[in-house]
Design a protein around this motif. Sequence first.
Motif, PDB file in Angstrom:
ATOM      1  N   ARG A  70     -19.960  10.637  -2.319  1.00 50.61           N
ATOM      2  CA  ARG A  70     -18.778  10.854  -2.406  1.00 50.61           C
ATOM      3  C   ARG A  70     -18.057   9.638  -2.859  1.00 50.61           C
ATOM      4  O   ARG A  70     -18.369   8.337  -2.714  1.00 50.61           O
ATOM      5  N   PHE A  71     -16.999  10.206  -3.472  1.00 46.93           N
ATOM      6  CA  PHE A  71     -16.325   8.888  -4.548  1.00 46.93           C
ATOM      7  C   PHE A  71     -14.732   8.944  -4.134  1.00 46.93           C
ATOM      8  O   PHE A  71     -14.360  10.161  -3.993  1.00 46.93           O
ATOM      9  N   THR A  72     -14.127   7.920  -4.215  1.00 51.09           N
ATOM     10  CA  THR A  72     -12.516   7.855  -3.938  1.00 51.09           C
ATOM     11  C   THR A  72     -12.122   7.394  -5.338  1.00 51.09           C
ATOM     12  O   THR A  72     -12.681   6.543  -5.927  1.00 51.09           O
ATOM     13  N   PHE A  73     -10.904   8.005  -5.804  1.00 47.13           N
ATOM     14  CA  PHE A  73     -10.273   7.570  -7.014  1.00 47.13           C
ATOM     15  C   PHE A  73      -8.754   7.551  -6.681  1.00 47.13           C
ATOM     16  O   PHE A  73      -8.052   8.278  -7.576  1.00 47.13           O
ATOM     17  N   HIS A  74      -8.289   6.942  -5.855  1.00 50.86           N
ATOM     18  CA  HIS A  74      -7.018   6.765  -5.392  1.00 50.86           C
ATOM     19  C   HIS A  74      -6.428   5.357  -5.234  1.00 50.86           C
ATOM     20  O   HIS A  74      -5.045   5.516  -4.982  1.00 50.86           O
ATOM     21  N   THR A  75      -7.106   4.280  -5.449  1.00 53.51           N
ATOM     22  CA  THR A  75      -6.595   2.967  -5.680  1.00 53.51           C
ATOM     23  C   THR A  75      -6.120   2.683  -7.129  1.00 53.51           C
ATOM     24  O   THR A  75      -6.560   3.286  -7.852  1.00 53.51           O
ATOM     25  N   ASP A  76      -5.397   1.638  -7.058  1.00 54.51           N
ATOM     26  CA  ASP A  76      -5.064   1.063  -8.531  1.00 54.51           C
ATOM     27  C   ASP A  76      -6.520   0.664  -9.403  1.00 54.51           C
ATOM     28  O   ASP A  76      -6.465   0.638 -10.411  1.00 54.51           O
ATOM     29  N   ARG A  79      -8.401   4.493  -9.696  1.00 54.90           N
ATOM     30  CA  ARG A  79      -7.788   5.807 -10.322  1.00 54.90           C
ATOM     31  C   ARG A  79      -8.257   5.696 -11.985  1.00 54.90           C
ATOM     32  O   ARG A  79      -8.467   6.989 -12.780  1.00 54.90           O
ATOM     33  N   PRO A  80      -7.962   4.635 -12.629  1.00 57.85           N
ATOM     34  CA  PRO A  80      -8.351   4.559 -14.234  1.00 57.85           C
ATOM     35  C   PRO A  80      -9.692   4.966 -14.532  1.00 57.85           C
ATOM     36  O   PRO A  80     -10.033   5.183 -15.462  1.00 57.85           O
ATOM     37  N   TRP A  81     -10.713   4.841 -13.575  1.00 60.57           N
ATOM     38  CA  TRP A  81     -12.084   5.044 -13.731  1.00 60.57           C
ATOM     39  C   TRP A  81     -12.171   6.542 -14.043  1.00 60.57           C
ATOM     40  O   TRP A  81     -13.388   6.921 -14.953  1.00 60.57           O
ATOM     41  N   LEU A  82     -11.240   7.322 -13.927  1.00 60.20           N
ATOM     42  CA  LEU A  82     -11.545   8.852 -14.411  1.00 60.20           C
ATOM     43  C   LEU A  82     -10.998   8.981 -15.735  1.00 60.20           C
ATOM     44  O   LEU A  82     -11.425   9.869 -16.517  1.00 60.20           O
ATOM     45  N   THR A  83     -10.400   8.126 -16.362  1.00 60.97           N
ATOM     46  CA  THR A  83      -9.851   8.171 -17.879  1.00 60.97           C
ATOM     47  C   THR A  83     -10.438   6.885 -18.751  1.00 60.97           C
ATOM     48  O   THR A  83     -10.256   7.273 -20.022  1.00 60.97           O
ATOM     49  N   ILE A 103     -15.004  14.251  -4.029  1.00 65.22           N
ATOM     50  CA  ILE A 103     -14.178  13.173  -4.722  1.00 65.22           C
ATOM     51  C   ILE A 103     -12.564  13.291  -3.961  1.00 65.22           C
ATOM     52  O   ILE A 103     -12.241  14.483  -3.931  1.00 65.22           O
ATOM     53  N   PHE A 104     -12.213  12.109  -4.165  1.00 60.44           N
ATOM     54  CA  PHE A 104     -10.742  12.317  -3.552  1.00 60.44           C
ATOM     55  C   PHE A 104      -9.861  11.735  -4.713  1.00 60.44           C
ATOM     56  O   PHE A 104      -9.920  10.546  -5.086  1.00 60.44           O
ATOM     57  N   VAL A 105      -9.151  12.559  -5.110  1.00 64.01           N
ATOM     58  CA  VAL A 105      -8.244  12.397  -6.580  1.00 64.01           C
ATOM     59  C   VAL A 105      -6.739  12.657  -6.491  1.00 64.01           C
ATOM     60  O   VAL A 105      -6.113  13.495  -7.213  1.00 64.01           O
ATOM     61  N   PRO A 106      -6.140  12.222  -5.450  1.00 61.76           N
ATOM     62  CA  PRO A 106      -4.674  12.355  -5.240  1.00 61.76           C
ATOM     63  C   PRO A 106      -4.010  11.930  -6.676  1.00 61.76           C
ATOM     64  O   PRO A 106      -4.316  10.937  -7.018  1.00 61.76           O
ATOM     65  N   GLY A 107      -3.240  12.766  -7.154  1.00 66.79           N
ATOM     66  CA  GLY A 107      -2.541  12.203  -8.574  1.00 66.79           C
ATOM     67  C   GLY A 107      -3.251  12.582  -9.831  1.00 66.79           C
ATOM     68  O   GLY A 107      -2.461  12.416 -10.901  1.00 66.79           O
ATOM     69  N   SER A 108      -4.368  13.070  -9.725  1.00 63.30           N
ATOM     70  CA  SER A 108      -5.288  13.293 -10.879  1.00 63.30           C
ATOM     71  C   SER A 108      -5.820  14.576 -10.754  1.00 63.30           C
ATOM     72  O   SER A 108      -6.964  14.832 -11.475  1.00 63.30           O
ATOM     73  N   VAL A 125     -16.339  18.936  -4.798  1.00 62.32           N
ATOM     74  CA  VAL A 125     -15.567  19.208  -3.553  1.00 62.32           C
ATOM     75  C   VAL A 125     -14.645  18.321  -3.664  1.00 62.32           C
ATOM     76  O   VAL A 125     -14.321  16.984  -3.667  1.00 62.32           O
ATOM     77  N   LEU A 126     -12.998  18.729  -3.450  1.00 61.94           N
ATOM     78  CA  LEU A 126     -12.037  17.941  -3.276  1.00 61.94           C
ATOM     79  C   LEU A 126     -11.438  17.812  -2.053  1.00 61.94           C
ATOM     80  O   LEU A 126     -11.127  18.518  -1.543  1.00 61.94           O
ATOM     81  N   ASP A 127     -11.510  16.441  -1.672  1.00 60.84           N
ATOM     82  CA  ASP A 127     -11.424  16.079  -0.135  1.00 60.84           C
ATOM     83  C   ASP A 127      -9.936  15.974   0.113  1.00 60.84           C
ATOM     84  O   ASP A 127      -9.119  15.878  -0.740  1.00 60.84           O
TER      85      ASP A 127
END
Length: 241
Positions: A70-76, A79-83, A103-108, A125-127
């Motif tokens: 499980r990964f989170t991509f919602h902090t400053d 979030r850039p790790w996705l791109t 994965i938790f990807v709000p905004g992405s 799975v989008l959390d």
Amino acid sequence: MVLAEMDRAGVDRAVIVPPSWEGDRNDLALEAARQHPDRFAVMGRLALERPESRSLLADWRRQPGMLGLRFTFHTDLQRPWLTDGTADWLWPAAERAALPLMIFVPGSVPLVGAIAGRHPGLRLVLDHLAIETTLRDDAAFAQLPELLALARYPNVAVKASALPCYSTEPYPFPSLHRHLRQVFDAFGPRRMFWGTDLTRLPCPYRQAVTLFTEELPWLSGEDLAWVMGRAVSEWLGWPLP
């Protein structure tokens, strides 16, 4: 404590995600799964930004009780790790190892479609329906069309979890119902998973259950059984007894 909460709420089994504030450690969660394998399993954490993490995926599920990551991509920071290339190694590696990812990807959310399309064997799975944690009521669901568009990818599922956190209404949170129906209509009962995020619920755990089992007249029978646990158990490879 959580076993007692589960018994009061009528929850047979739970998938544990170790808390982020403790860092990328899974030992306590895995010990709970070792002691109670019929009640707990784990979606573990991993420091994906560290090169040494890449060698761990092949044997990840050899840890008793471990189902995936499980990964989170919602902090400053995250979030850039996705791109920026940081997470690029993860998707093919998890696909090869047959590891489901939460994965938790709000905004992405739009970025997920490209990942799912390139890696059709990767189960995602989008959390929390990818809702930003600070939003409430209609604002929380303003980006829902982006999420619904991902239903075209059969390897993408959604976790309808923590939803009471996004409402200012009292139970049964009536404004949530129409959004849940849209998600159900798009993803179906086998790719929409009930969940809670118990540690931050603004309501009793039992109400997070009955929101689905008693307050949604369009969700019943076999569809309800899939949403309330059968579907996520199959998706993660944690067979029901």
